[in-house]
Design an enzyme around this catalytic site. Structure first.
Site, mmCIF file in Angstrom:
data_model
loop_
_atom_site.group_PDB
_atom_site.id
_atom_site.type_symbol
_atom_site.label_atom_id
_atom_site.label_comp_id
_atom_site.label_asym_id
_atom_site.label_seq_id
_atom_site.Cartn_x
_atom_site.Cartn_y
_atom_site.Cartn_z
ATOM 1 N N CYS A 135 48.581 71.392 137.150
ATOM 2 C CA CYS A 135 47.981 70.255 137.860
ATOM 3 C C CYS A 135 47.604 69.146 136.858
ATOM 4 O O CYS A 135 47.310 69.423 135.695
ATOM 5 C CB CYS A 135 46.743 70.710 138.631
ATOM 6 N N HIS A 193 49.642 70.202 144.072
ATOM 7 C CA HIS A 193 49.740 71.647 143.889
ATOM 8 C C HIS A 193 50.318 72.351 145.127
ATOM 9 O O HIS A 193 50.911 73.428 145.020
ATOM 10 C CB HIS A 193 48.341 72.194 143.586
ATOM 11 N N HIS A 236 52.572 76.043 141.790
ATOM 12 C CA HIS A 236 52.702 74.584 141.648
ATOM 13 C C HIS A 236 54.202 74.267 141.499
ATOM 14 O O HIS A 236 54.876 74.871 140.670
ATOM 15 C CB HIS A 236 51.933 74.114 140.415
ATOM 16 N N HIS A 242 57.561 73.512 140.366
ATOM 17 C CA HIS A 242 58.091 73.208 139.029
ATOM 18 C C HIS A 242 59.425 73.893 138.801
ATOM 19 O O HIS A 242 59.784 74.839 139.484
ATOM 20 C CB HIS A 242 57.094 73.618 137.941
HETATM 21 O O1 LIG Z 1 59.454 81.321 132.554
HETATM 22 P P1 LIG Z 1 58.624 82.033 133.579
HETATM 23 O O2 LIG Z 1 58.527 81.266 134.870
HETATM 24 O O3 LIG Z 1 57.283 82.439 133.061
HETATM 25 O O4 LIG Z 1 59.398 83.408 133.887
HETATM 26 C C1 LIG Z 1 60.359 83.588 134.885
HETATM 27 O O5 LIG Z 1 61.571 82.868 134.615
HETATM 28 C C2 LIG Z 1 62.272 83.244 133.432
HETATM 29 C C3 LIG Z 1 63.580 82.484 133.394
HETATM 30 O O6 LIG Z 1 64.418 82.784 134.502
HETATM 31 C C4 LIG Z 1 62.520 84.767 133.364
HETATM 32 O O7 LIG Z 1 63.012 85.100 132.096
HETATM 33 C C5 LIG Z 1 61.239 85.562 133.635
HETATM 34 O O8 LIG Z 1 61.555 86.939 133.729
HETATM 35 C C6 LIG Z 1 60.620 85.085 134.947
HETATM 36 O O9 LIG Z 1 59.442 85.774 135.225
#
Ligand SMILES: O=P(O)(O)O[C@H]1O[C@H](CO)[C@@H](O)[C@H](O)[C@H]1O
Ligand SMILES: O=P(O)(O)O[C@H]1O[C@H](CO)[C@@H](O)[C@H](O)[C@H]1O
Lengths: 345, 345
Positions: free
Chosen positions: A52, A112, A163, A165
């Site tokens: 946010c 959000h 949120h 993204h």
């Molecule tokens: O980067 P984040 O949102 O914390 O994590 C998420 O996306 C990533 C990219 O696909 C993965 O490797 C993670 O396992 C998943 O939990």
């Protein structure tokens, strides 16, 4: 003659992989895992959210009071800019190479409580603009060879913050899927003088069985080889290699396409429809890639309801993907959804 | 020189795919989805379970009062024996072929409350015997080209009934993973005159960094290219093509290996450790396959605790697999577990 109501496999022309289709199988009773349905009553601003505006992130940085989108380097990047080069090879059996990269996080909105299907087209256009800018800027670093723009939507897709993204991972080598799609598109383009996805799109536009959205510059459809129950692909009508080449008109059309597709998704089960979605496009700093045709994949896991997903497990991991409804049935279901979001209807 | 504590990718020699390793990344805080931990207080017999002895299944069939294992054709098979042949091809862009097959379900024990790690070796040996018998019997049908033996363990792996059971899907064409592993093994075998996995095993036995179990006939280890956090592979020491060739001694050793590996798994987080696991072996009724070396993959999803799994989502689906701890760290964690099951300790 092939009866598409009986078990069969289809070819994914982008990867060369087969998907097993079992049209009769959706009737089996489900006694397995039921997912929690995400509660959907988030505030417009959450003081504890690290995305946010004006809030502090894990590393102490304060976000600006941003008004549309905001981009920053992931505080927990999977790949890092300052990794030194190196390679290891033991008898061709153990092989490893250092990977350099930059991982960025992009917030889609200061709000959000919103997601893409709830945002208006001008706001989504800001996201598309940012994707384009980031792509151009990252490709100016000559050691970056591929830029993966994607979004994980929903807790069930590993998204750790509701949120709205997405992410951009750019890196010094080409990932598996890009190596494979490059080879397949190159082979077709060299043989036929037209891009694989242009030829495919023309055929689909003529058959009209799997088309969801068809506007001036983009088509969204359920691919013939769809793996996930409601998988779709957005393909640009122009044979363009990557997002840096999009015109202002194309960007606006993409924003409209994204809005309509995700609204239709949310309406299927009257829930914030989870998916992982992202673009595939030409590598950068890697010579010419005339074969590449920009597209965007959407891989949503839900199968029967907001709480029952398709599991890609035993057979799928060890053999290959398997699906329980035909791509045509899925396309019909997506097509009959309203283009007004269920929360606003 | 490659620093394995920095981000790098490794090559999966069986598939040619790369896995991205991010050793520093396991430190990030986890705010995402937390799984329900399966309650572990099942009765020995559940009158509502369609796999327990003497109970009725969905289609009305009554199970026998079986004493060790029991096998039957899946009431909701993904592929069917009586599908007629057929193929469709539109400009090489839409391609489909009918798939014939038989899907079987195998219960591992009459006891509703057990899983492999809680069974004794003689009982697990009964399961191995059944796998071998089914493989031999199914391969007698000349239209069957591949037999996939596997288990989905735990609700998180799409298993819809906690009664210990596995599945066998046999089919008229070779699945993706088998096509790929066949090509890679063939190439290596023709070039080197030794099987790819024999050469790999010899190297691993010499390095001793990733070995979990090493008995007379089998080795269980974390492969150099492991994708899932605690992924392992069991490889036969003899270069054997498939389970039909196992001796009585080998079958007993496999039962022991399965017991020890799954006990170690359960002990990591003191929970019934979910996974999808299954064998890869030579196709049948498809000529000679001297290159093939029998092995068994285990793909367990848990990462940090009984309730936090690794999500293979956006980057992984669009780019390629990514892991947060090194295979060596995972091997160390599995190695230091007791070989006595936590419930009995
Ligand atoms: O980067 P984040 O949102 O914390 O994590 C998420 O996306 C990533 C990219 O696909 C993965 O490797 C993670 O396992 C998943 O939990
Ligand atoms: O056959 P089951 O146990 O009902 O179903 C499970 O295993 C199958 C084979 O891996 C998958 O296709 C299903 O998605 C999964 O839920």
């Amino acid at each position: 003659m092939l009866d598409l109501n009986q078990p069969h496999h289809r070819l994914n022309i982008l990867t060369g992989e087969k998907v097993l289709v079992s049209p009769h199988r959706n009737n089996r009773p489900w006694q397995g895992k039921v997912e929690d349905v995400a509660t959907d009553d988030r505030p417009q601003y959450d003081p504890t959210c690290y995305l946010c505006p004006s809030n502090k992130r894990a590393d102490g940085t304060e976000n600006p009071d941003y008004k549309d989108t905001y981009v920053f380097t992931n505080d927990f990047s999977a790949i890092l800019e300052n990794t030194s080069e190196g390679t290891y090879n033991n008898a061709d059996l153990l092989q490893a190479t250092a990977e350099r990269g930059i991982c960025k996080v992009i917030t889609f909105s200061p709000r959000h409580d919103l997601t893409l299907p709830e945002m208006d087209v001008p706001s989504i256009l800001k996201v598309v603009d940012l994707w384009q800018n980031e792509f151009v800027e990252l490709s100016q670093k000559d050691w970056i060879k591929y830029i993966q723009i994607f979004e994980n939507k929903g807790a069930i897709m590993g998204c750790s913050n509701p949120h709205p993204h997405g992410q951009i991972w750019s890196q010094s080598s080409l990932p598996n899927e890009i190596l494979i799609e490059t080879a397949r598109q190159k082979e077709y383009f060299e043989k036929n003088g037209v891009s694989l996805l242009k030829a495919y799109l023309d055929l689909e536009l003529c058959l009209k069985e799997r088309i969801i959205i068809d506007n001036t510059h983009f088509v969204a459809l359920v691919p013939y080889w769809a793996t996930w129950p409601f998988e779709t692909i957005i393909i640009s009508k122009r044979h363009i290699q990557n997002i840096s080449l999009f015109t202002a008109e194309e960007k606006e059309d993409l924003a409209k396409t994204l809005q309509e597709l995700t609204i239709r998704y949310d309406n299927i089960f009257s829930t914030s429809f989870p998916y992982s979605g992202g673009m595939h496009q030409s590598p950068v700093n890697d010579g010419e890639h005339p074969e590449w045709h920009w597209h965007m994949h959407f891989y949503p896991p839900l199968l029967r309801s907001a709480s029952v997903k398709k599991f890609m497990v035993g057979y799928e991991m060890l053999g290959g993907p398997q699906r329980d409804i035909t791509p045509e049935t899925a396309a019909d279901i997506i097509k009959k959804q309203s283009t007004i979001h269920y929360k606003k209807a």
